[in-house]
Design an enzyme around this catalytic site. Sequence first.
Site, PDB file in Angstrom:
ATOM      1  N   SER A   2     -22.460   1.143   0.151  1.00 49.11           N
ATOM      2  CA  SER A   2     -22.488   2.543   1.030  1.00 49.11           C
ATOM      3  C   SER A   2     -23.190   3.466   0.253  1.00 49.11           C
ATOM      4  CB  SER A   2     -21.340   2.974   1.620  1.00 49.11           C
ATOM      5  OG  SER A   2     -20.523   2.052   2.037  1.00 49.11           O
TER       6      SER A   2
ATOM      7  N   PRO B 148     -15.945  -5.325   2.788  1.00 48.85           N
ATOM      8  CA  PRO B 148     -17.251  -5.859   3.317  1.00 48.85           C
ATOM      9  C   PRO B 148     -18.438  -4.788   2.702  1.00 48.85           C
ATOM     10  CG  PRO B 148     -16.485  -4.866   5.209  1.00 48.85           C
ATOM     11  CD  PRO B 148     -15.224  -4.804   4.122  1.00 48.85           C
ATOM     12  N   LEU B 149     -18.035  -3.741   2.383  1.00 45.13           N
ATOM     13  CA  LEU B 149     -18.908  -2.628   1.736  1.00 45.13           C
ATOM     14  C   LEU B 149     -18.911  -2.639   0.425  1.00 45.13           C
ATOM     15  CD1 LEU B 149     -18.674   0.186   4.436  1.00 45.13           C
ATOM     16  CD2 LEU B 149     -20.435  -1.725   4.292  1.00 45.13           C
ATOM     17  N   GLY B 150     -18.431  -3.696  -0.445  1.00 45.90           N
ATOM     18  CA  GLY B 150     -18.163  -3.730  -1.867  1.00 45.90           C
ATOM     19  C   GLY B 150     -17.572  -2.473  -2.384  1.00 45.90           C
ATOM     20  N   ARG B 151     -16.330  -2.266  -1.809  1.00 50.76           N
ATOM     21  CA  ARG B 151     -15.551  -1.039  -2.162  1.00 50.76           C
ATOM     22  C   ARG B 151     -16.399   0.150  -2.060  1.00 50.76           C
ATOM     23  NH1 ARG B 151     -13.548  -5.435  -4.829  1.00 50.76           N
ATOM     24  NH2 ARG B 151     -11.238  -5.660  -4.401  1.00 50.76           N
ATOM     25  N   GLY B 152     -17.246   0.335  -1.284  1.00 52.36           N
ATOM     26  CA  GLY B 152     -18.051   1.642  -1.062  1.00 52.36           C
ATOM     27  C   GLY B 152     -19.355   1.568  -2.030  1.00 52.36           C
ATOM     28  N   PHE B 153     -19.583   0.548  -2.824  1.00 54.49           N
ATOM     29  CA  PHE B 153     -20.688   0.464  -3.403  1.00 54.49           C
ATOM     30  C   PHE B 153     -22.038   0.250  -2.786  1.00 54.49           C
ATOM     31  CE2 PHE B 153     -24.057  -1.532  -5.908  1.00 54.49           C
ATOM     32  CZ  PHE B 153     -24.027  -0.609  -7.100  1.00 54.49           C
TER      33      PHE B 153
ATOM     34  N   GLY C  24     -23.874   3.321  -3.416  1.00 49.61           N
ATOM     35  CA  GLY C  24     -24.736   2.732  -4.616  1.00 49.61           C
ATOM     36  C   GLY C  24     -23.854   3.264  -5.887  1.00 49.61           C
TER      37      GLY C  24
ATOM     38  N   TYR D 114       0.844  -1.221   0.045  1.00 51.75           N
ATOM     39  CA  TYR D 114       0.056   0.057  -0.011  1.00 51.75           C
ATOM     40  C   TYR D 114       0.920   1.168   0.163  1.00 51.75           C
ATOM     41  CZ  TYR D 114      -3.716  -3.193   1.570  1.00 51.75           C
ATOM     42  OH  TYR D 114      -4.506  -4.322   1.436  1.00 51.75           O
TER      43      TYR D 114
END
Length: 347
Positions: A219, A212-217, A221, A65
């Site tokens: 959160s 766990p949040l789908g890379r923000g999706f 959409g 990273y």
Amino acid sequence: MNEELYKGSKHSRLGSQGLEVSAQGLGCMGMSAAYGPPKPEPDMIALIHHAINSGVTFLDTSDVYGPHTNEILLGKALRDGVRDRVELATKFGINLTDGKMEICGDPGYVRAACEGSLKRLGVDCIDLYYQHRIDTRVPIEVTMGELKKLVEEGKVKYIGLSEASASTIRRAHAVHPITAVQLEWSLWSRDVEAEIIPTCRELGIGIVAYSPLGRGFLSSGPKIVETLSNDDYRKHLPRFQPENLEHNKRLYERVKEIAAKKGCNPSQLALAWVHHQGNDVCPIPGTTKIENFNQNIRALSVKLAPEEMTELESIASTGAVKGDRYGGTFATYHESETPPLSSWKPE
């Protein structure tokens, strides 16, 4: 959920070797890399300290990273007595040089990578050391043999794998106990439930769910795409492309509807679903904002009845999401089989 209620809350155990971590962790990658430009260092240190003071003490980073800059950031954040309050996880195995990525798992590289991470983090020992991606040129037993030596030398406490297949996990575990497997698991990434999750549970290995949040999706959409900077790598991921986004929007809209009925937001519902998978699962959502962090830890107070879990899983079933998790050249557990040990000829 009041942040005060979270303090002292511990996951029972991650794996069967004795590692205890906070029930929810903090993924630190986006502070320094991948999700747009690096964020201001003082703000990120303040966020890390806020997380620790709130009881989220399981911190996740990697040498790739940045590369290296995220470990350096955590090293600065863990000074002045903070180190003893956290469970620190980092990773090796992805060598990024001049923009080119190479997966490395030979013993010399493993040792050099560990020494480099210890120095950047400013610590004597890494609590949980993952092989970030599996080097398919090197028998997993060879890589694990060097990791076992690092444990015996006191430089590493526990060993983990990331994006490893079920058979690779079994072979590695036979050399030295694996404490945790890190994998992508969320309402829009459920393929690991077929073989990898059952294998981990059979062997007593903890599960760390990244993205766990789908890379923000899950959160924000589809509108999240409008906010991504040009150097945010999510812009290039298949699931965020226009041809898939309209389809994937349906999953987000359903999650949003159910969250509204529950009196929470979509992020909290998506995280609660992961938490309800069992006490052997620890999600590590990442964020760069204290307000989002505070929202995320309140997911622990969202209780889901069996019928609500069934409803969520029905809308997140096979076919609910279009597009691969990564682009075609990025290694995942599907490309993690290694040669037999008998084939190894050390240089």
